[in-house]
Design a protein around this motif. Structure first.
Motif, mmCIF file in Angstrom:
data_model
loop_
_atom_site.group_PDB
_atom_site.id
_atom_site.type_symbol
_atom_site.label_atom_id
_atom_site.label_comp_id
_atom_site.label_asym_id
_atom_site.label_seq_id
_atom_site.Cartn_x
_atom_site.Cartn_y
_atom_site.Cartn_z
ATOM 1 N N SER A 117 0.730 -1.178 0.083
ATOM 2 C CA SER A 117 -0.011 -0.073 -0.224
ATOM 3 C C SER A 117 0.961 1.272 0.100
ATOM 4 N N LEU A 118 2.000 1.220 0.250
ATOM 5 C CA LEU A 118 2.872 2.287 0.067
ATOM 6 C C LEU A 118 3.156 2.891 -1.415
ATOM 7 N N PRO A 119 3.335 4.082 -1.601
ATOM 8 C CA PRO A 119 3.495 4.709 -2.863
ATOM 9 C C PRO A 119 4.772 3.998 -3.743
ATOM 10 N N GLU A 120 4.846 3.811 -4.826
ATOM 11 C CA GLU A 120 5.964 3.038 -5.516
ATOM 12 C C GLU A 120 7.463 3.768 -5.266
ATOM 13 N N LYS A 121 7.427 5.030 -5.195
ATOM 14 C CA LYS A 121 8.810 5.585 -4.689
ATOM 15 C C LYS A 121 8.853 5.783 -3.140
ATOM 16 N N SER A 122 8.313 5.179 -2.593
ATOM 17 C CA SER A 122 8.441 5.281 -0.824
ATOM 18 C C SER A 122 9.669 4.288 -0.684
ATOM 19 N N GLU A 123 10.321 4.786 0.184
ATOM 20 C CA GLU A 123 11.463 4.152 0.707
ATOM 21 C C GLU A 123 11.149 3.495 1.999
ATOM 22 N N ASP A 124 9.811 3.714 2.708
ATOM 23 C CA ASP A 124 9.669 3.283 3.940
ATOM 24 C C ASP A 124 9.025 1.643 4.080
ATOM 25 N N TYR A 125 8.902 1.299 5.173
ATOM 26 C CA TYR A 125 8.311 0.069 5.529
ATOM 27 C C TYR A 125 7.118 0.334 6.334
ATOM 28 N N ILE A 126 6.146 -0.836 6.439
ATOM 29 C CA ILE A 126 5.160 -0.813 7.310
ATOM 30 C C ILE A 126 5.366 -1.869 8.227
ATOM 31 N N ILE A 127 5.467 -1.733 9.463
ATOM 32 C CA ILE A 127 5.886 -2.725 10.607
ATOM 33 C C ILE A 127 4.882 -3.028 11.471
ATOM 34 N N THR A 128 4.321 -4.313 11.672
ATOM 35 C CA THR A 128 3.172 -4.629 12.451
ATOM 36 C C THR A 128 3.914 -5.469 13.677
ATOM 37 N N PRO A 129 3.874 -5.251 15.032
ATOM 38 C CA PRO A 129 4.267 -5.830 16.185
ATOM 39 C C PRO A 129 3.118 -6.788 16.454
ATOM 40 N N GLN A 130 3.586 -8.064 16.680
ATOM 41 C CA GLN A 130 2.587 -9.262 16.838
ATOM 42 C C GLN A 130 2.690 -9.683 18.432
ATOM 43 N N SER A 131 3.913 -9.798 18.947
ATOM 44 C CA SER A 131 4.074 -10.400 20.256
ATOM 45 C C SER A 131 4.320 -9.296 21.261
ATOM 46 N N ASP A 132 3.850 -9.651 22.774
ATOM 47 C CA ASP A 132 3.791 -8.713 23.448
ATOM 48 C C ASP A 132 5.069 -7.862 23.659
ATOM 49 N N ARG A 133 6.181 -8.534 23.510
ATOM 50 C CA ARG A 133 7.516 -7.898 23.833
ATOM 51 C C ARG A 133 7.713 -6.953 22.504
ATOM 52 N N ALA A 134 7.180 -7.380 21.449
ATOM 53 C CA ALA A 134 7.465 -6.456 20.298
ATOM 54 C C ALA A 134 6.758 -5.201 20.486
#
Length: 360
Positions: free
Chosen positions: A192-209
């Protein structure tokens, strides 16, 4: 909750893991000759994290027979060392199976998994760069979208190439319908990020994350509902496309009465054994017998199907590394589907599931 982060943010996460002794080593990688040839390397110095090849691993994976899970298996690091592993969902599935076989200590693992399309096969990249006359040394960043292979060059310009023509993701990845894994501490992707984006989407799943997100001060980086909904939409579209291709390819393969003749091309070179992240025998009796000429090549291959078929996690490395282009991934995918349907067993999905052994 999902967060939009930069490469620098990701590096800070990895440095945090080392500085706070969450892990003592991180499985990273180093370039060999070409940007797309990355080999595994364990690092323990936070200063080395700035060289972590994130976009390369997400786009190309490790070179040849290497993979994140394969490296963990053969290094035996996770038996007595707390280590962070950054890999694909199939790597997580492999480590689940290795945990059942006492080849890793699960509590020693911190896992960050890619939520992605798959990887570009290493053996096709040299031909691609030669044809396009692109020097991989001039690349700063690469990314895969559902339709394009995108390169940002060091001069700041972007180049985009449609998937499926001169370059495409590995066939096995195009049929994979498990692109994420609930047992990873974090999932990271670019959906879902724009093609020229250099970012990332990160999702924490564990409690420690989730606690780490707070410690790192990422609250302001949380994405809004629209971006999150778009992310889910793209992820579902990818799975839908892979499901359609999986059904089509497997149906055609199983309907092909000559499919077993494809196996006769096997030379018993052992590349599939070296590539497999769940084949944990110290010495392969099969390759030894082939060399001693006490086992023929067809027996070698069919024995492998029964030996690791029930623990195959569909990484597809056996096929991408097969010099004879035998569709081993289709064989193993058809076996895995059968085990799921007939035995209610899906390798690598749950740690609590007992190991299934074939009745052969």
């Amino acid at each position: 909750m999902r967060y939009q982060i930069t490469k620098t943010d990701f590096q800070e996460l990895l440095k945090h893991l080392l500085k706070k002794n969450v892990v003592s080593e991180i499985l990273s990688g180093t370039e060999k000759k070409n940007r797309y040839v990355v080999t595994p390397e364990f690092v323990s110095d936070p200063a080395q994290i700035d060289l972590f090849p994130l976009s390369q691993l997400m786009t190309y994976g490790y070179a040849r027979t290497d993979s994140a899970s394969n490296s963990i298996l053969h290094s035996q690091k996770a038996l007595n060392t707390k280590v962070a592993v950054i890999g694909r969902a199939c790597d997580v599935r492999a480590m689940v199976e290795l945990d059942k076989k006492k080849q890793v200590v699960w509590e020693n693992l911190f896992i960050i998994a890619f939520h992605d399309l798959g990887y570009l096969p290493n053996k096709s990249l040299k031909k691609f760069f030669k044809k396009t006359e692109i020097k991989d040394a001039d690349i700063e960043y690469e990314r895969l979208t559902p339709s394009n292979f995108i390169l940002k060059m060091k001069n700041g310009k972007f180049q985009s190439f449609p998937l499926g023509k001169d370059i495409d993701i590995a066939g096995n990845c195009s049929r994979c319908i498990q692109k994420d894994h609930a047992l990873a501490d974090f999932m990271i992707g670019t959906y879902s990020l724009p093609e020229k984006s250099e970012d990332y989407i990160i999702t924490p799943q564990s409690d420690r994350a989730k606690r780490m997100v707070e410690t790192l001060g990422w609250s302001k980086k949380a994405v809004d509902e629209k971006i999150s909904a778009d992310y889910d939409k793209v992820a579902q579209e990818v799975i839908s496309k892979c499901t359609t291709k999986r059904e089509k390819d497997l149906s055609a393969f199983l309907a092909n009465e000559e499919r077993f003749s494809l196996l006769t091309k096997c030379t018993a070179c052992g590349m599939c054994v070296k590539s497999c992240p769940v084949c944990f025998c110290k010495v392969c009796n099969l390759t030894t017998q082939v060399k001693a000429k006490t086992m023929d090549k067809m027996t070698f291959l069919t024995t492998r199907f029964t030996h690791v078929g029930d623990t195959c996690v569909e990484c597809g490395r056996c096929t991408t590394n097969c010099p004879m282009n035998i569709p081993l991934d289709l064989v193993f995918q058809s076996l895995r589907d059968s085990f799921k349907k007939d035995r209610k067993y899906e390798s690598g999905s749950q740690r609590k599931d007992s190991v299934m052994h074939l009745d052969v």
